[in-house]
Design a protein around this motif. Sequence first.
Motif, PDB file in Angstrom:
ATOM      1  N   ILE A   1      -7.373  -6.707  10.385  1.00 15.94           N
ATOM      2  CA  ILE A   1      -6.640  -7.898  10.810  1.00 15.94           C
ATOM      3  C   ILE A   1      -7.554  -8.752  11.682  1.00 15.94           C
ATOM      4  N   ASN A   2      -7.620 -10.026  11.356  1.00 13.41           N
ATOM      5  CA  ASN A   2      -8.451 -10.952  12.135  1.00 13.41           C
ATOM      6  C   ASN A   2      -7.576 -12.027  12.757  1.00 13.41           C
ATOM      7  N   ILE A   3      -7.998 -12.547  13.894  1.00 13.02           N
ATOM      8  CA  ILE A   3      -7.336 -13.705  14.450  1.00 13.02           C
ATOM      9  C   ILE A   3      -8.272 -14.893  14.290  1.00 13.02           C
TER      10      ILE A   3
ATOM     11  N   ILE B   1     -18.817   2.280  10.623  1.00 16.36           N
ATOM     12  CA  ILE B   1     -17.998   2.993   9.617  1.00 16.36           C
ATOM     13  C   ILE B   1     -17.957   4.480   9.920  1.00 16.36           C
ATOM     14  N   LYS B   2     -19.122   5.027  10.324  1.00 18.25           N
ATOM     15  CA  LYS B   2     -19.171   6.452  10.673  1.00 18.25           C
ATOM     16  C   LYS B   2     -18.193   6.756  11.812  1.00 18.25           C
ATOM     17  N   LEU B   3     -18.232   5.924  12.842  1.00 22.83           N
ATOM     18  CA  LEU B   3     -17.323   6.103  13.980  1.00 22.83           C
ATOM     19  C   LEU B   3     -15.857   6.004  13.518  1.00 22.83           C
ATOM     20  N   LEU B   4     -15.581   5.024  12.691  1.00 20.83           N
ATOM     21  CA  LEU B   4     -14.199   4.800  12.239  1.00 20.83           C
ATOM     22  C   LEU B   4     -13.697   5.994  11.431  1.00 20.83           C
ATOM     23  N   HIS B   5     -14.578   6.551  10.621  1.00 20.32           N
ATOM     24  CA  HIS B   5     -14.191   7.727   9.855  1.00 20.32           C
ATOM     25  C   HIS B   5     -14.017   8.927  10.772  1.00 20.32           C
TER      26      HIS B   5
ATOM     27  N   LYS C   1      -0.052   4.960  14.226  1.00 24.75           N
ATOM     28  CA  LYS C   1      -1.271   4.624  13.495  1.00 24.75           C
ATOM     29  C   LYS C   1      -2.459   4.584  14.455  1.00 24.75           C
ATOM     30  N   LYS C   2      -3.626   4.920  13.935  1.00 26.13           N
ATOM     31  CA  LYS C   2      -4.849   4.880  14.731  1.00 26.13           C
ATOM     32  C   LYS C   2      -5.535   3.531  14.536  1.00 26.13           C
ATOM     33  N   MET C   3      -5.603   2.776  15.603  1.00 23.35           N
ATOM     34  CA  MET C   3      -6.085   1.400  15.559  1.00 23.35           C
ATOM     35  C   MET C   3      -7.424   1.280  16.287  1.00 23.35           C
ATOM     36  N   ALA C   4      -8.431   0.775  15.604  1.00 22.29           N
ATOM     37  CA  ALA C   4      -9.706   0.463  16.264  1.00 22.29           C
ATOM     38  C   ALA C   4      -9.730  -1.025  16.580  1.00 22.29           C
ATOM     39  N   ILE C   5     -10.238  -1.370  17.747  1.00 23.10           N
ATOM     40  CA  ILE C   5     -10.350  -2.781  18.101  1.00 23.10           C
ATOM     41  C   ILE C   5     -11.830  -3.148  18.168  1.00 23.10           C
TER      42      ILE C   5
ATOM     43  N   ILE D   1      -8.096  -1.718  11.512  1.00 21.71           N
ATOM     44  CA  ILE D   1      -9.015  -2.344  12.457  1.00 21.71           C
ATOM     45  C   ILE D   1      -8.473  -3.712  12.855  1.00 21.71           C
ATOM     46  N   VAL D   2      -8.563  -4.016  14.147  1.00 29.34           N
ATOM     47  CA  VAL D   2      -8.200  -5.346  14.607  1.00 29.34           C
ATOM     48  C   VAL D   2      -9.455  -6.043  15.132  1.00 29.34           C
TER      49      VAL D   2
END
Lengths: 288, 288, 288, 288
Positions: free
Chosen positions: B194-196, B161-165, B93-97, B172-173
């Motif tokens: 996901i949030n901490i 959002i543009k970057l994420l797309h 999976k592609k995960m953005a932090i 997203i974490v």
Amino acid sequence: MTVNSLSTQVRLLISCHDKPGIVAAVSAFLQKNGANILQSDQYSTDPSGGMFFMRVEFDLYGSYQLEDLRHSFIEIASEFSMDWRMEPASRKKKMAIFVSKEDHCLLELLWKWKAGELKAEIPLVISNHKDLQNEVESYGIPFFYVPVTKESKAEAEQEAIKLLHKYEIDFIVLARYMQILSPTFVSTFPKRIINIHHSFLPAFIGANPYAKAFERGVKLIGATAHYVTDDLDEGPIIEQDVLRVNHRYTTDKLKIAGRQVERIALARAVTWHLNDQIIVYGNKTVIF
Amino acid sequence: MTVNSLSTQVRLLISCHDKPGIVAAVSAFLQKNGANILQSDQYSTDPSGGMFFMRVEFDLYGSYQLEDLRHSFIEIASEFSMDWRMEPASRKKKMAIFVSKEDHCLLELLWKWKAGELKAEIPLVISNHKDLQNEVESYGIPFFYVPVTKESKAEAEQEAIKLLHKYEIDFIVLARYMQILSPTFVSTFPKRIINIHHSFLPAFIGANPYAKAFERGVKLIGATAHYVTDDLDEGPIIEQDVLRVNHRYTTDKLKIAGRQVERIALARAVTWHLNDQIIVYGNKTVIF
Amino acid sequence: MTVNSLSTQVRLLISCHDKPGIVAAVSAFLQKNGANILQSDQYSTDPSGGMFFMRVEFDLYGSYQLEDLRHSFIEIASEFSMDWRMEPASRKKKMAIFVSKEDHCLLELLWKWKAGELKAEIPLVISNHKDLQNEVESYGIPFFYVPVTKESKAEAEQEAIKLLHKYEIDFIVLARYMQILSPTFVSTFPKRIINIHHSFLPAFIGANPYAKAFERGVKLIGATAHYVTDDLDEGPIIEQDVLRVNHRYTTDKLKIAGRQVERIALARAVTWHLNDQIIVYGNKTVIF
Amino acid sequence: MTVNSLSTQVRLLISCHDKPGIVAAVSAFLQKNGANILQSDQYSTDPSGGMFFMRVEFDLYGSYQLEDLRHSFIEIASEFSMDWRMEPASRKKKMAIFVSKEDHCLLELLWKWKAGELKAEIPLVISNHKDLQNEVESYGIPFFYVPVTKESKAEAEQEAIKLLHKYEIDFIVLARYMQILSPTFVSTFPKRIINIHHSFLPAFIGANPYAKAFERGVKLIGATAHYVTDDLDEGPIIEQDVLRVNHRYTTDKLKIAGRQVERIALARAVTWHLNDQIIVYGNKTVIF
């Protein structure tokens, strides 16, 4: 050094504003008055002008008497404006247990008491229901049924207070008592009522915590043992613990987990209270 | 049985209303279509008419193709009105932090990722501060600085959002991102943020939880990893954990304990998400 | 009371045979010599003739000097045959880290160090492999490659000792170093080498603990941080912790769990050592 | 779907060599024979040719009978060479408890049983001492005193076996029984004797574990619940847990901590056994 035994051990607990020289003054005093320090712990909230807390365990040997020591200590205590007490380790505190219908916390305490893990006397158990009478009496402990209704509540509390005074109770454990005590009752036993909250404070305050926990989908179930103050569930926290749960836990299984963690947290809090390990300050506790 | 490898493993996740025959229908389908079940878990909230959840890991062997399987599954899925997905285990999976200035959660994820403990791609890290740029880039990961002010917030979210797309991000974490996301943003990635939470939910919601915990004198410090919904701190809980503390913990030491437990809880939640072990239903999670 | 800061704080650690009057003597001495006690803990193994341990934190104010205080303390120390030391809290201990190829314990320490959670200097890292050189140097810490073969072992140790002396190292952390140190090396740094054992001592001593744990079907994975003595894995235990596992854990997943718990246990042990919270006696530790 | 109740719920447990198609075959069989799957878990040690384990909970509705279902299942079971059993959830297993003089594990089980947390019948308690007779009988459970000496051991075991057969016991819990059972006895109840080991296996095997733990200066005290085999303390582990201790714990206080953790671990193991959640394979357990 004399032979040491519980019968000569004393616990000194002190709270006061922090000042240089307290430890030196206390330990010199004890040394001069026939006391051998066995263990000593202290804690300062903020060395530049905060609060100071100290717990000393010492052996009083030879012909020295605790009453004399207490008398002599008054001078040093007033010099530092101390709040203090000296408790002989050999004196078992008199503990009253209040219960309702659920037995898990009660039985945990009774078993640990019988096993010698809790150094206490239990002169009586008071309940607003008769359900646990046989269980209590099988331990040889008097059981008093003091029913409570909305109308009779003030009266019932007075009856309980009379019993507590008669049996010279030192402190009270609410082992799932399920009744809210009046400010009058609470102020009669300040810092001397321990409650087990059926949740992880400050979460899920109030009724039906397991239904709320189920709704919220929590992954841990907790319990909090605390001293009772007029603010419901808001008194100084003594101990907290948790158990891991998961989505398969129904409200009923959450309750079973809750019972388990309540027993553990309450028994620890009571043990520390009996051993004079707790000092309350403001809305918090120092556990030595 | 053919040799098994990650490249042929598939995870099937199903949610639907409970009915007799679901497991039989699914397993017969898989058997008929060249799939060997490796692991299967299911959970029913209430067998008489509640929800049904299932996770199956299977090997797809021979010449069978995942696309065909998905296509064929549509019939069975619509018969039971399933919400479902099939994910190849081999696809990372592609995960953005998203981070702000604090690095502890970020670094925990990056270490575990580098150590091979997190099977993910991390195409980018986005931050509203430049503090962690060097650290991120030393892992060979692009770092995007997207500053946020009250005025520019909507714009900044659009840029993110543009970057994420562009990077085809799967989820997203928020590794201590410290910004409240708008409903627009959240609804763009439903159940995929996901949030901490820097506290043990539902206690101490909002700002300065450690100062609040200090004031309250708690004996445990917790952290909660959860999916983000529009209700701040109220989304489905994935994982919670606690560390024991005592009266000697200042607000600063509580923060250090908090960092420790945040790292642990967040890393577990991310691991489960990456392994397709989580099904969200209502405001809760099933973790298989 | 003077303003308090780390720069004037001192930690006094004492071990000796128990006798009446020690606490009084020490606290009177401190009081007389311009020290204000901030915190004091003591422990007696057996009040009737056992060992006595004490840790005092105090502020040295006005024009008092630590060197003078140390000099004056000699008299009282010899009266009670004390083993003792006074450490200024402001002095950061010099810590050398030994690693091999695995980075999880190293990085845990480096991150906590960088975050200010470990009050130490790290003048160098020594390794028998080059794998972690870049990672170490990215933290601005010199990295020394000291290869070890069966034949060169004695020489390599001498080279390491030379480096450790040159950098005036106070203590050594074996962060998964995987080499057994010779008695010569160990006796050069007595009670000053901390190791993390990849298991829950005394279980699974020796090689391949995770394969052994898998074979045995354990339900908990542990780690033990201890001081190194000549008996492999038998030195005084500083800290232990565990993580819950189950039958689904392969040897590889047990290793990942093991890494997690090793990081946590080692970081705690190092923190306590840095804060002068540990006294070693015989094969045990007192943690204040 | 019919109304579901415990009286129609069945648990199917399967162990066999892994092959494609097992899950499909089992679930098709259940579907065809009037069973609605409520919960299903499986585990493969190694999908390419290892062992396969499965636990299914299902509702048997309409006029279907468990005996018929068992009979019909034989065909599918022999096709896959399964080791299997079907247990009605409504049938309470008959549990015998063996004790010696210590009551903490016994009472934990009796409380949980009385509270409805353990779905079992307890037809008898057997002890080699009379100390706990009153406690057992106060729960309305028959108590049998079967003294054991070196000479009478074989005889005493025969007497116990006779009692166990007479009361049609399903399994035995050694709640601190303190006697080593002979291979004859163990083989009479294979995988059906649960023991609580007073330590964290594999550490501190044998006598006086708390004295050993004290000598070693451990920081955690553990307990292990396991099935009994001929190898003393070496049978399949069911559950383990630990409690944190420190240098202030004397051997006596370690024993108190040990009792606490023994109660918790044993009660969990017994619960899982009663719910048919455990499959033993080789020297390990799968807990579903």
